[in-house]
Design a protein around this motif. Structure first.
Motif, PDB file in Angstrom:
ATOM      1  N   PHE A   1     -17.157  19.456 -11.252  1.00  0.00           N
ATOM      2  CA  PHE A   1     -18.477  20.009 -11.551  1.00  0.00           C
ATOM      3  C   PHE A   1     -18.614  21.417 -10.989  1.00  0.00           C
ATOM      4  O   PHE A   1     -19.159  22.313 -11.639  1.00  0.00           O
ATOM      5  CB  PHE A   1     -19.565  19.108 -10.967  1.00  0.00           C
ATOM      6  CG  PHE A   1     -20.961  19.587 -11.250  1.00  0.00           C
ATOM      7  CD1 PHE A   1     -21.448  19.651 -12.546  1.00  0.00           C
ATOM      8  CD2 PHE A   1     -21.793  20.001 -10.216  1.00  0.00           C
ATOM      9  CE1 PHE A   1     -22.736  20.105 -12.818  1.00  0.00           C
ATOM     10  CE2 PHE A   1     -23.078  20.456 -10.474  1.00  0.00           C
ATOM     11  CZ  PHE A   1     -23.546  20.513 -11.778  1.00  0.00           C
ATOM     12  N   GLY A   2     -18.103  21.622  -9.776  1.00  0.00           N
ATOM     13  CA  GLY A   2     -18.166  22.950  -9.173  1.00  0.00           C
ATOM     14  C   GLY A   2     -17.419  23.987  -9.994  1.00  0.00           C
ATOM     15  O   GLY A   2     -17.892  25.123 -10.156  1.00  0.00           O
ATOM     16  N   ALA A   3     -16.254  23.608 -10.529  1.00  0.00           N
ATOM     17  CA  ALA A   3     -15.468  24.543 -11.341  1.00  0.00           C
ATOM     18  C   ALA A   3     -16.178  24.860 -12.646  1.00  0.00           C
ATOM     19  O   ALA A   3     -16.167  26.006 -13.112  1.00  0.00           O
ATOM     20  CB  ALA A   3     -14.090  23.949 -11.623  1.00  0.00           C
TER      21      ALA A   3
ATOM     22  N   ILE B   1     -20.839  16.180 -14.538  1.00  0.00           N
ATOM     23  CA  ILE B   1     -21.840  15.707 -13.573  1.00  0.00           C
ATOM     24  C   ILE B   1     -21.444  14.346 -13.020  1.00  0.00           C
ATOM     25  O   ILE B   1     -21.580  14.078 -11.822  1.00  0.00           O
ATOM     26  CB  ILE B   1     -23.229  15.638 -14.236  1.00  0.00           C
ATOM     27  CG1 ILE B   1     -23.750  17.052 -14.523  1.00  0.00           C
ATOM     28  CG2 ILE B   1     -24.222  14.897 -13.337  1.00  0.00           C
ATOM     29  CD1 ILE B   1     -25.034  17.072 -15.330  1.00  0.00           C
ATOM     30  N   TRP B   2     -20.952  13.473 -13.876  1.00  0.00           N
ATOM     31  CA  TRP B   2     -20.538  12.126 -13.445  1.00  0.00           C
ATOM     32  C   TRP B   2     -19.377  12.197 -12.456  1.00  0.00           C
ATOM     33  O   TRP B   2     -19.380  11.514 -11.428  1.00  0.00           O
ATOM     34  CB  TRP B   2     -20.146  11.297 -14.658  1.00  0.00           C
ATOM     35  CG  TRP B   2     -19.672   9.924 -14.305  1.00  0.00           C
ATOM     36  CD1 TRP B   2     -20.405   8.900 -13.777  1.00  0.00           C
ATOM     37  CD2 TRP B   2     -18.331   9.424 -14.439  1.00  0.00           C
ATOM     38  NE1 TRP B   2     -19.614   7.793 -13.587  1.00  0.00           N
ATOM     39  CE2 TRP B   2     -18.342   8.075 -13.980  1.00  0.00           C
ATOM     40  CE3 TRP B   2     -17.144   9.977 -14.905  1.00  0.00           C
ATOM     41  CZ2 TRP B   2     -17.195   7.307 -13.974  1.00  0.00           C
ATOM     42  CZ3 TRP B   2     -16.000   9.188 -14.902  1.00  0.00           C
ATOM     43  CH2 TRP B   2     -16.037   7.867 -14.441  1.00  0.00           C
TER      44      TRP B   2
ATOM     45  N   ARG C   1     -25.970  18.215  -6.525  1.00  0.00           N
ATOM     46  CA  ARG C   1     -25.020  17.147  -6.889  1.00  0.00           C
ATOM     47  C   ARG C   1     -24.300  16.608  -5.662  1.00  0.00           C
ATOM     48  O   ARG C   1     -24.109  15.393  -5.522  1.00  0.00           O
ATOM     49  CB  ARG C   1     -24.005  17.682  -7.910  1.00  0.00           C
ATOM     50  CG  ARG C   1     -22.930  16.661  -8.331  1.00  0.00           C
ATOM     51  CD  ARG C   1     -23.558  15.477  -9.013  1.00  0.00           C
ATOM     52  NE  ARG C   1     -22.567  14.495  -9.420  1.00  0.00           N
ATOM     53  CZ  ARG C   1     -22.149  13.492  -8.665  1.00  0.00           C
ATOM     54  NH1 ARG C   1     -22.627  13.335  -7.417  1.00  0.00           N
ATOM     55  NH2 ARG C   1     -21.266  12.616  -9.122  1.00  0.00           N
ATOM     56  N   GLN C   2     -23.924  17.496  -4.760  1.00  0.00           N
ATOM     57  CA  GLN C   2     -23.188  17.081  -3.572  1.00  0.00           C
ATOM     58  C   GLN C   2     -24.071  16.320  -2.583  1.00  0.00           C
ATOM     59  O   GLN C   2     -23.653  15.320  -2.009  1.00  0.00           O
ATOM     60  CB  GLN C   2     -22.586  18.309  -2.872  1.00  0.00           C
ATOM     61  CG  GLN C   2     -21.455  18.969  -3.643  1.00  0.00           C
ATOM     62  CD  GLN C   2     -20.956  20.227  -2.957  1.00  0.00           C
ATOM     63  OE1 GLN C   2     -21.609  20.777  -2.059  1.00  0.00           O
ATOM     64  NE2 GLN C   2     -19.798  20.714  -3.373  1.00  0.00           N
ATOM     65  N   ASP C   3     -25.292  16.808  -2.386  1.00  0.00           N
ATOM     66  CA  ASP C   3     -26.149  16.276  -1.329  1.00  0.00           C
ATOM     67  C   ASP C   3     -26.992  15.079  -1.754  1.00  0.00           C
ATOM     68  O   ASP C   3     -27.296  14.207  -0.941  1.00  0.00           O
ATOM     69  CB  ASP C   3     -27.070  17.372  -0.795  1.00  0.00           C
ATOM     70  CG  ASP C   3     -26.308  18.509  -0.142  1.00  0.00           C
ATOM     71  OD1 ASP C   3     -25.137  18.295   0.233  1.00  0.00           O
ATOM     72  OD2 ASP C   3     -26.884  19.614  -0.026  1.00  0.00           O
TER      73      ASP C   3
ATOM     74  N   TRP D   1     -30.373  12.597  -9.023  1.00  0.00           N
ATOM     75  CA  TRP D   1     -31.307  13.709  -8.848  1.00  0.00           C
ATOM     76  C   TRP D   1     -30.971  14.878  -9.765  1.00  0.00           C
ATOM     77  O   TRP D   1     -31.843  15.498 -10.368  1.00  0.00           O
ATOM     78  CB  TRP D   1     -31.294  14.140  -7.393  1.00  0.00           C
ATOM     79  CG  TRP D   1     -32.202  15.288  -7.089  1.00  0.00           C
ATOM     80  CD1 TRP D   1     -31.836  16.513  -6.654  1.00  0.00           C
ATOM     81  CD2 TRP D   1     -33.625  15.309  -7.192  1.00  0.00           C
ATOM     82  NE1 TRP D   1     -32.940  17.312  -6.479  1.00  0.00           N
ATOM     83  CE2 TRP D   1     -34.053  16.582  -6.808  1.00  0.00           C
ATOM     84  CE3 TRP D   1     -34.590  14.372  -7.578  1.00  0.00           C
ATOM     85  CZ2 TRP D   1     -35.398  16.963  -6.789  1.00  0.00           C
ATOM     86  CZ3 TRP D   1     -35.926  14.735  -7.568  1.00  0.00           C
ATOM     87  CH2 TRP D   1     -36.314  16.015  -7.177  1.00  0.00           C
ATOM     88  N   LEU D   2     -29.675  15.178  -9.903  1.00  0.00           N
ATOM     89  CA  LEU D   2     -29.278  16.258 -10.801  1.00  0.00           C
ATOM     90  C   LEU D   2     -29.593  15.895 -12.245  1.00  0.00           C
ATOM     91  O   LEU D   2     -30.018  16.751 -13.034  1.00  0.00           O
ATOM     92  CB  LEU D   2     -27.788  16.567 -10.640  1.00  0.00           C
ATOM     93  CG  LEU D   2     -27.242  17.714 -11.488  1.00  0.00           C
ATOM     94  CD1 LEU D   2     -28.010  19.009 -11.215  1.00  0.00           C
ATOM     95  CD2 LEU D   2     -25.757  17.920 -11.229  1.00  0.00           C
TER      96      LEU D   2
END
Length: 264
Positions: free
Chosen positions: A36-38, A29-30, A124-126, A131-132
């Motif tokens: 994180f996507g993988a 996440i960090w 996470r991206q936006d 928030w995540l």
């Protein structure tokens, strides 16, 4: 007395597995991005594998659908959402044509797994790490508070035929724990007071995800989705609450206002 002590027999193993999962999750996440996507694609694909095996699918079907789902999540994370959504729904239709039993269960849960996984990557991206992390904290605190309250307080069962260990005391404790997370975000100045109510709603959605997965296991007559995680069963057993919460947040995001800074 022996019965009471038995309530805690799995605590050490659960804690050890939880520490590893939390450590890996926090690092991913960090870092965010493709790491994180993988990780989400790997976990999502593994949950599809568990789902297929859970409802009686063969090994080849499980591996094929898991690989397809993981690939769809990887690709979906790097293309526009409008094109990603049909891609994420595709494995549900492939499985529908391949499986011989519990097709509706697979179609429903596979779509939920992939959409929820995609939603977490998008969050996470936006909106950033904060928030995540709020979402993760609400789900984790809901689960932890429910676990300890249910065993220490006990009391009436929530739905014994589907989830024999879930109590009303644990359920309400999860709501209280989630409200405290929302309160912390509000008092820290990173969110308005409404985050408290949203936190409770997300906690409820998390518990609904847990109950839905328990209902499927009860229907097919198994205790755990798999044995991948010591003390926790499978990934579906561990992340069912996260799936429910992430899917709920994805569905209601249009009603919420997220500050540009990435906090609720």
């Amino acid at each position: 007395m022996a019965d009471k002590s038995g309530k805690w027999d799995d605590l050490i193993v659960r804690l050890g597995s939880a520490v590893v999962m939390v450590g890996v999750g926090l690092v991913a996440i960090w870092i965010g991005g493709w790491v994180f996507g993988a990780l989400v694609a790997l976990i999502g694909g593994a949950m599809i594998w568990e789902l297929v095996r859970l409802i009686g699918g063969g090994s080849q079907q499980a591996l094929m659908l898991a690989g397809l789902s993981g690939l769809c999540l990887l690709v979906g994370g790097v293309i526009p959402a409008g094109f990603a959504l049909p891609l994420l729904m595709a494995p549900a239709f492939v499985g529908l044509s391949q499986l011989k039993a519990h097709r509706t269960v697979f179609m429903t849960f596979s779509a939920a797994i992939l959409l929820a996984s995609f939603g977490m990557v998008a969050l996470r991206q936006d909106y950033g790490m904060a928030w995540l992390m709020w979402l993760v904290l609400v789900v984790v605190v809901t689960d932890v508070a429910g676990y300890f309250a249910g065993r220490m307080i006990g009391g009436p069962k929530f739905w014994p035929r589907v989830s024999p260990k879930k109590t009303w005391s644990g359920t309400v404790a999860g709501w209280i724990g989630a409200a405290l997370i929302g309160l912390i975000y509000w008092l820290s100045g990173t969110a308005t007071a409404s985050v408290i109510g949203v936190s409770i709603a997300v906690s409820m959605a998390s518990q609904m995800g847990d109950i839905a997965e328990s209902a499927v296991k009860r229907r097919v007559g198994v205790k755990d989705a798999s044995t991948l995680i010591p003390g926790h069963g499978g990934l579906l057993d561990r992340f069912d609450g996260m799936l429910g919460a992430a899917l709920f947040l994805l569905l209601v995001a249009q009603f919420l206002i997220f500050p540009a800074g990435g906090t609720p």
